[in-house]
Design a protein around this motif. Structure first.
Motif, PDB file in Angstrom:
ATOM      1  N   GLU A  13       0.794  -1.149  -0.089  1.00 43.71           N
ATOM      2  CA  GLU A  13       0.026   0.068  -0.103  1.00 43.71           C
ATOM      3  C   GLU A  13       0.801   1.491   0.119  1.00 43.71           C
ATOM      4  O   GLU A  13       1.958   1.182   0.637  1.00 43.71           O
ATOM      5  CB  GLU A  13      -0.996  -0.172   1.235  1.00 43.71           C
ATOM      6  N   TRP A  14       0.429   2.091  -0.557  1.00 39.99           N
ATOM      7  CA  TRP A  14       1.360   3.473  -0.799  1.00 39.99           C
ATOM      8  C   TRP A  14       0.537   4.426   0.014  1.00 39.99           C
ATOM      9  O   TRP A  14      -0.777   4.294   0.219  1.00 39.99           O
ATOM     10  CB  TRP A  14       1.368   3.834  -2.267  1.00 39.99           C
ATOM     11  N   ILE A  15       1.114   5.647   0.230  1.00 40.47           N
ATOM     12  CA  ILE A  15       0.600   6.899   0.808  1.00 40.47           C
ATOM     13  C   ILE A  15      -0.052   7.854   0.007  1.00 40.47           C
ATOM     14  O   ILE A  15       0.506   7.857  -1.295  1.00 40.47           O
ATOM     15  CB  ILE A  15       1.890   7.605   1.572  1.00 40.47           C
ATOM     16  N   TRP A  16      -1.364   8.272   0.212  1.00 37.43           N
ATOM     17  CA  TRP A  16      -2.012   9.132  -0.840  1.00 37.43           C
ATOM     18  C   TRP A  16      -2.224  10.622  -0.089  1.00 37.43           C
ATOM     19  O   TRP A  16      -2.490  10.632   1.142  1.00 37.43           O
ATOM     20  CB  TRP A  16      -3.329   8.320  -0.954  1.00 37.43           C
ATOM     21  N   GLN A  17      -1.679  11.646  -0.901  1.00 40.39           N
ATOM     22  CA  GLN A  17      -1.657  12.744  -0.258  1.00 40.39           C
ATOM     23  C   GLN A  17      -2.191  13.975  -1.266  1.00 40.39           C
ATOM     24  O   GLN A  17      -1.528  14.531  -2.238  1.00 40.39           O
ATOM     25  CB  GLN A  17      -0.334  13.312  -0.010  1.00 40.39           C
ATOM     26  N   PRO A  18      -3.635  14.256  -1.241  1.00 45.03           N
ATOM     27  CA  PRO A  18      -3.877  15.273  -2.053  1.00 45.03           C
ATOM     28  C   PRO A  18      -3.784  16.311  -1.554  1.00 45.03           C
ATOM     29  O   PRO A  18      -3.710  16.754  -0.360  1.00 45.03           O
ATOM     30  CB  PRO A  18      -5.496  14.896  -2.102  1.00 45.03           C
ATOM     31  N   HIS A  19      -3.282  17.422  -2.438  1.00 48.47           N
ATOM     32  CA  HIS A  19      -3.148  18.791  -2.126  1.00 48.47           C
ATOM     33  C   HIS A  19      -2.058  19.073  -1.120  1.00 48.47           C
ATOM     34  O   HIS A  19      -2.497  19.693  -0.095  1.00 48.47           O
ATOM     35  CB  HIS A  19      -4.545  19.503  -2.105  1.00 48.47           C
ATOM     36  N   VAL A  20      -0.851  18.959  -1.315  1.00 49.60           N
ATOM     37  CA  VAL A  20       0.086  19.113  -0.402  1.00 49.60           C
ATOM     38  C   VAL A  20       0.971  20.101  -1.127  1.00 49.60           C
ATOM     39  O   VAL A  20       1.276  20.108  -2.067  1.00 49.60           O
ATOM     40  CB  VAL A  20       0.756  17.878   0.132  1.00 49.60           C
ATOM     41  N   PRO A  21       1.849  20.887  -0.349  1.00 47.27           N
ATOM     42  CA  PRO A  21       2.915  21.657  -0.724  1.00 47.27           C
ATOM     43  C   PRO A  21       4.011  21.029  -1.063  1.00 47.27           C
ATOM     44  O   PRO A  21       4.468  20.213  -0.046  1.00 47.27           O
ATOM     45  CB  PRO A  21       3.210  22.932   0.200  1.00 47.27           C
ATOM     46  N   ASP A  22       4.698  21.080  -2.177  1.00 50.33           N
ATOM     47  CA  ASP A  22       5.970  20.580  -2.590  1.00 50.33           C
ATOM     48  C   ASP A  22       7.133  21.337  -2.004  1.00 50.33           C
ATOM     49  O   ASP A  22       6.795  22.349  -1.343  1.00 50.33           O
ATOM     50  CB  ASP A  22       6.050  20.409  -4.051  1.00 50.33           C
ATOM     51  N   GLU A  23       8.306  20.818  -2.109  1.00 45.45           N
ATOM     52  CA  GLU A  23       9.527  21.858  -1.737  1.00 45.45           C
ATOM     53  C   GLU A  23       9.343  23.300  -2.341  1.00 45.45           C
ATOM     54  O   GLU A  23      10.189  24.087  -1.570  1.00 45.45           O
ATOM     55  CB  GLU A  23      10.849  21.129  -2.110  1.00 45.45           C
ATOM     56  N   ASN A  24       8.742  23.409  -3.359  1.00 43.79           N
ATOM     57  CA  ASN A  24       8.908  24.750  -3.817  1.00 43.79           C
ATOM     58  C   ASN A  24       7.443  25.607  -3.437  1.00 43.79           C
ATOM     59  O   ASN A  24       7.066  26.477  -4.164  1.00 43.79           O
ATOM     60  CB  ASN A  24       8.830  24.957  -5.256  1.00 43.79           C
ATOM     61  N   SER A  25       6.668  25.056  -2.573  1.00 52.92           N
ATOM     62  CA  SER A  25       5.475  25.599  -2.002  1.00 52.92           C
ATOM     63  C   SER A  25       4.214  25.595  -2.999  1.00 52.92           C
ATOM     64  O   SER A  25       3.110  26.226  -2.918  1.00 52.92           O
ATOM     65  CB  SER A  25       5.644  26.843  -1.355  1.00 52.92           C
ATOM     66  N   LYS A  26       4.425  24.723  -4.083  1.00 46.96           N
ATOM     67  CA  LYS A  26       3.383  24.443  -5.082  1.00 46.96           C
ATOM     68  C   LYS A  26       2.582  23.212  -4.721  1.00 46.96           C
ATOM     69  O   LYS A  26       3.037  22.463  -4.132  1.00 46.96           O
ATOM     70  CB  LYS A  26       4.037  24.181  -6.409  1.00 46.96           C
ATOM     71  N   ILE A  27       1.282  23.812  -5.041  1.00 46.70           N
ATOM     72  CA  ILE A  27       0.368  22.451  -4.050  1.00 46.70           C
ATOM     73  C   ILE A  27       0.271  21.181  -5.391  1.00 46.70           C
ATOM     74  O   ILE A  27       0.119  21.668  -6.666  1.00 46.70           O
ATOM     75  CB  ILE A  27      -0.976  23.041  -4.175  1.00 46.70           C
ATOM     76  N   ILE A  28       0.575  20.198  -4.885  1.00 44.45           N
ATOM     77  CA  ILE A  28       0.614  18.973  -5.829  1.00 44.45           C
ATOM     78  C   ILE A  28      -0.277  17.860  -5.049  1.00 44.45           C
ATOM     79  O   ILE A  28      -0.560  18.062  -3.680  1.00 44.45           O
ATOM     80  CB  ILE A  28       1.866  18.411  -6.115  1.00 44.45           C
ATOM     81  N   SER A  29      -0.403  16.879  -5.825  1.00 44.68           N
ATOM     82  CA  SER A  29      -0.912  15.636  -5.108  1.00 44.68           C
ATOM     83  C   SER A  29       0.068  14.524  -5.492  1.00 44.68           C
ATOM     84  O   SER A  29       0.376  14.626  -6.539  1.00 44.68           O
ATOM     85  CB  SER A  29      -2.570  15.476  -5.675  1.00 44.68           C
ATOM     86  N   ARG A  30       0.185  13.660  -4.437  1.00 44.56           N
ATOM     87  CA  ARG A  30       1.003  12.350  -4.470  1.00 44.56           C
ATOM     88  C   ARG A  30       0.592  11.382  -4.216  1.00 44.56           C
ATOM     89  O   ARG A  30      -0.224  11.001  -3.142  1.00 44.56           O
ATOM     90  CB  ARG A  30       2.275  12.799  -3.542  1.00 44.56           C
ATOM     91  N   ILE A  31       0.896  10.273  -4.646  1.00 43.00           N
ATOM     92  CA  ILE A  31       1.013   8.746  -4.175  1.00 43.00           C
ATOM     93  C   ILE A  31       2.143   8.147  -4.248  1.00 43.00           C
ATOM     94  O   ILE A  31       2.866   8.125  -5.241  1.00 43.00           O
ATOM     95  CB  ILE A  31      -0.049   7.985  -5.145  1.00 43.00           C
ATOM     96  N   TYR A  32       2.640   7.819  -3.037  1.00 38.72           N
ATOM     97  CA  TYR A  32       4.159   7.459  -3.030  1.00 38.72           C
ATOM     98  C   TYR A  32       4.301   6.330  -1.912  1.00 38.72           C
ATOM     99  O   TYR A  32       3.541   6.007  -0.944  1.00 38.72           O
ATOM    100  CB  TYR A  32       4.823   8.714  -2.610  1.00 38.72           C
ATOM    101  N   GLN A  33       5.503   5.821  -1.944  1.00 40.30           N
ATOM    102  CA  GLN A  33       6.112   5.206  -1.001  1.00 40.30           C
ATOM    103  C   GLN A  33       7.546   5.779  -0.473  1.00 40.30           C
ATOM    104  O   GLN A  33       8.181   6.089  -1.423  1.00 40.30           O
ATOM    105  CB  GLN A  33       6.310   3.700  -1.304  1.00 40.30           C
ATOM    106  N   GLU A  34       8.009   5.604   0.798  1.00 43.03           N
ATOM    107  CA  GLU A  34       9.387   5.942   1.150  1.00 43.03           C
ATOM    108  C   GLU A  34       9.884   4.930   2.288  1.00 43.03           C
ATOM    109  O   GLU A  34       9.195   4.187   2.663  1.00 43.03           O
ATOM    110  CB  GLU A  34       9.309   7.392   1.710  1.00 43.03           C
TER     111      GLU A  34
END
Length: 153
Positions: free
Chosen positions: A91-112
């Motif tokens: 299972e991966w992590i789901w994050q809608p509407h989060v700021p990236d390293e440049n403060s731009k709003i993105i949505s992510r599905i990821y594993q770390e």
């Protein structure tokens, strides 16, 4: 502590090694793949691998400036969530509407994974073992799933 130039060189060396390691691996469709700069075929949709001095991550990033279009992409991925998790075998992590390293709003599905350090060559086998099966699985998922996104092209 590394200078900015040394850190850049070590980071570049890791990605070069990883790219060489992945060079003989063909895509799910049997073609040569640029694993480091994976082309999804969609503007504002990226498969990204990141590594720094504390962690490493791999994921799907939706960077479209229109939040509603980001939501459409996330809804489509949610409809394919079971297929994604089956293909990547976790299972991966789901994050809608989060700021990236440049403060731009993105949505992510990821594993770390943590703790790993791209600047420590002893961690490179762990990083490669983390990235390789997941980018291959992500490619296999995308080989089937991309057609569900045609209306968003």
């Amino acid at each position: 502590m590394y200078t900015r130039e040394q850190a850049s060189q070590l980071r570049q060396a890791f990605w070069t090694v990883f790219g060489q390691y992945m060079l003989p691996v063909l895509s799910a469709e049997g073609l040569k793949a640029n694993w480091l700069n994976y082309n999804t075929g969609f503007k504002h949709l990226y498969f990204r691998m990141k590594a720094d001095k504390q962690m490493a991550s791999i994921g799907i990033e939706i960077t479209h400036p229109d939040i509603e279009i980001q939501e459409f992409f996330m809804e489509q991925f949610l409809a394919l969530k079971n297929l994604l998790h089956e293909t990547v075998a976790e299972e991966w992590i789901w994050q809608p509407h989060v700021p990236d390293e440049n403060s731009k709003i993105i949505s992510r599905i990821y594993q770390e994974i943590t703790p790993v350090n791209v600047f420590n060559r002893e961690d490179w086998p762990t990083l490669i073992s983390f990235f390789k099966p997941r980018i291959i699985a992500l490619d296999a998922f995308w080989s089937d799933a991309q057609y569900a996104f045609e209306d968003l092209r």
